[in-house]
Design a protein around this motif. Sequence first.
Motif, short mmCIF file in Angstrom:
data_model
loop_
_atom_site.label_atom_id
_atom_site.label_comp_id
_atom_site.label_asym_id
_atom_site.label_seq_id
_atom_site.Cartn_x
_atom_site.Cartn_y
_atom_site.Cartn_z
N ASP A 125 46.92 48.85 44.22
CA ASP A 125 45.30 48.32 44.16
C ASP A 125 44.56 48.88 45.50
O ASP A 125 45.28 49.10 46.55
CB ASP A 125 45.09 46.93 43.69
CG ASP A 125 45.13 45.92 44.82
OD1 ASP A 125 45.85 46.29 45.71
OD2 ASP A 125 44.48 45.17 44.89
N GLY A 127 38.58 41.21 45.68
CA GLY A 127 39.56 40.94 45.12
C GLY A 127 40.42 42.10 44.49
O GLY A 127 41.55 42.08 43.82
N PHE A 170 54.26 38.80 40.24
CA PHE A 170 53.71 39.88 40.57
C PHE A 170 53.96 40.07 42.03
O PHE A 170 54.14 39.25 42.77
CB PHE A 170 52.07 39.56 40.57
CG PHE A 170 51.02 40.37 41.33
CD1 PHE A 170 51.61 41.23 42.37
CD2 PHE A 170 49.92 40.41 41.35
CE1 PHE A 170 50.61 42.04 43.05
CE2 PHE A 170 48.95 41.01 41.77
CZ PHE A 170 49.16 41.62 42.90
N ARG A 207 51.19 35.35 38.42
CA ARG A 207 50.32 35.65 37.41
C ARG A 207 50.33 37.23 37.66
O ARG A 207 50.80 37.79 38.47
CB ARG A 207 48.84 35.51 37.64
CG ARG A 207 48.79 35.42 39.20
CD ARG A 207 47.33 35.17 39.75
NE ARG A 207 47.23 35.39 41.32
CZ ARG A 207 47.02 36.53 41.75
NH1 ARG A 207 46.60 37.46 41.11
NH2 ARG A 207 46.78 36.80 43.01
N GLY A 248 47.91 40.71 38.33
CA GLY A 248 46.75 41.08 39.43
C GLY A 248 45.62 41.40 38.64
O GLY A 248 45.69 41.87 37.55
N ASP A 249 44.47 41.27 39.38
CA ASP A 249 43.42 41.86 38.67
C ASP A 249 42.70 42.68 40.00
O ASP A 249 42.36 42.06 41.09
CB ASP A 249 42.38 40.52 38.56
CG ASP A 249 41.37 41.00 37.55
OD1 ASP A 249 40.98 42.02 37.44
OD2 ASP A 249 40.55 40.14 37.21
N PRO A 250 42.71 44.01 39.83
CA PRO A 250 42.48 44.76 38.56
C PRO A 250 43.88 45.60 38.24
O PRO A 250 43.69 46.35 37.45
CB PRO A 250 41.53 45.74 39.15
CG PRO A 250 41.74 46.11 40.61
CD PRO A 250 42.27 44.87 41.07
N GLU A 251 44.88 45.19 38.79
CA GLU A 251 46.32 45.75 38.32
C GLU A 251 46.27 45.74 36.76
O GLU A 251 46.68 46.59 36.19
CB GLU A 251 47.28 45.60 39.00
CG GLU A 251 47.38 45.48 40.64
CD GLU A 251 46.73 44.58 41.42
OE1 GLU A 251 45.76 43.86 40.85
OE2 GLU A 251 47.16 44.47 42.50
N1 GLY Z 1 44.43 42.49 43.07
C1 GLY Z 1 45.10 41.59 43.90
C2 GLY Z 1 45.58 40.23 43.11
O1 GLY Z 1 44.99 40.16 41.98
O2 GLY Z 1 45.75 39.39 43.78
#
Ligand code: GLY
Length: 423
Positions: free
Chosen positions: A218, A232, A275, A293, A295-298
Amino acid sequence: MNILILGSGGREHTFAYKIAASPICNNLFIAPGNAGTGVLGKNVPIAVTDFEKIKKLVLEEEISMVVVGPEDPLVQGISDFFKADENLKDVIVIGPSQEGAQLEGSKEYAKKFMMKHHIPTAAYQSFTPETVENGKKFLETLSPPYVLKADGLAAGKGVLILQELEEAKTELDNMLTNQKFGKASSKVVIEEFLDGIELSVFVLTDGKNYITLPTAKDYKRIGEGDTGLNTGGMGAISPVPFASEAFLHKIEKTIVKPTVNGLKDDNINYKGFIFIGLIKVGDEPKVIEYNVRMGDPETEAVLPRIKTDLVAMFKHVGNETLNEIEIEIDDRAAATIMTVSGGYPEAYVKGEVISGIDEINESIVFHAGTKIEEGVVKTNGGRVIAITSLDKDFRKALDKSYRNIEKLHFDKIYYRKDLGFDL
Ligand code: GLY
Ligand code: AMP
């Protein structure tokens, strides 16, 4: 079965996109959700940490699986809350116990776990307000840059990397004595700086068996060329092109297996995602952090590449039979670009009208900070909408995403135009 997803970001829209497509899913609920999830299921205005209201919803709607998106409810013990309740104990919760969630909730806990199970990571020591002077002496023994980490959850902001010794000492004081990150920095981990390139691996485990999901990388900084404030996440690519078979094998052997076995040996109840944030130092993978959990945006880049039914995978997690399945991965690469509100990650305006979503035809649109008001989709957060494309390689996938993102409009829209610049 009826399924509930907890969360409201792009990650949760991606879960909803996969889960709604599963023949096993009957009714889908998302709490609290966003404008995108509301099209795939029913959004319910309940906070992710309001366990009593979640319980009521689960019982009323006969929900038998809960997929937990963010870390907060996990660190607060949602999985244990379900286990301890006679009426909820058979619900499959995708997310670890409170103990397991400490891998993300406490940097020191994670470091101790890695040391105990011989998992490669940076050397470290931890300090409290009582030992702040020892911390400064420890800094004097290190060479720059200095890495200071708040022990607890600090919304992704708790890590400082400093070039100057004096500045590092001052910041250590700020964190420990002046509570720079509140309670999260009542303990600070100081660790060796690792120089290399970052990537993440994602693991789904039932506590005994595991499946390794595709890798991703990311882009955390707001500015092009990885400059400016941390966010994020401004985009992601999957798979990571520099992760060769041999390197992945090394990760599996030295990190993934010892992690899952360590959880098992320590009797930690863990059914969910791990993760693993890694850094490739020379040819050696080392763990920077665990998250408990996705990842976001992974997630927006990883899940669209998984062809296997996600709900079926989660049922195997619940039944501790993940060893019985193999997952099928799309050979194509995925590239996700995140659009954000102007000003993010600092102050920004919400409520801007979003247009052009329906014109995007080559990419998948995942909503993050959006809401719907009288039929109009509006911005409702810093990260607004992610666009994911699949193609032969990550450059082609990126090109496709960039082509399609141009169709999207809202006042002060911003996104990075240089993703993949480092690859
Ligand atoms: N993109 C990093 C996270 O979700 O922590
Ligand atoms: P974390 O919240 O632990 O993921 O740290 C945030 C970011 O700080 C990581 O994504 C890395 O870019 C960087 N970082 C953390 N620990 C180290 C380290 N020991 N050496 C170099 N960079 C690090």
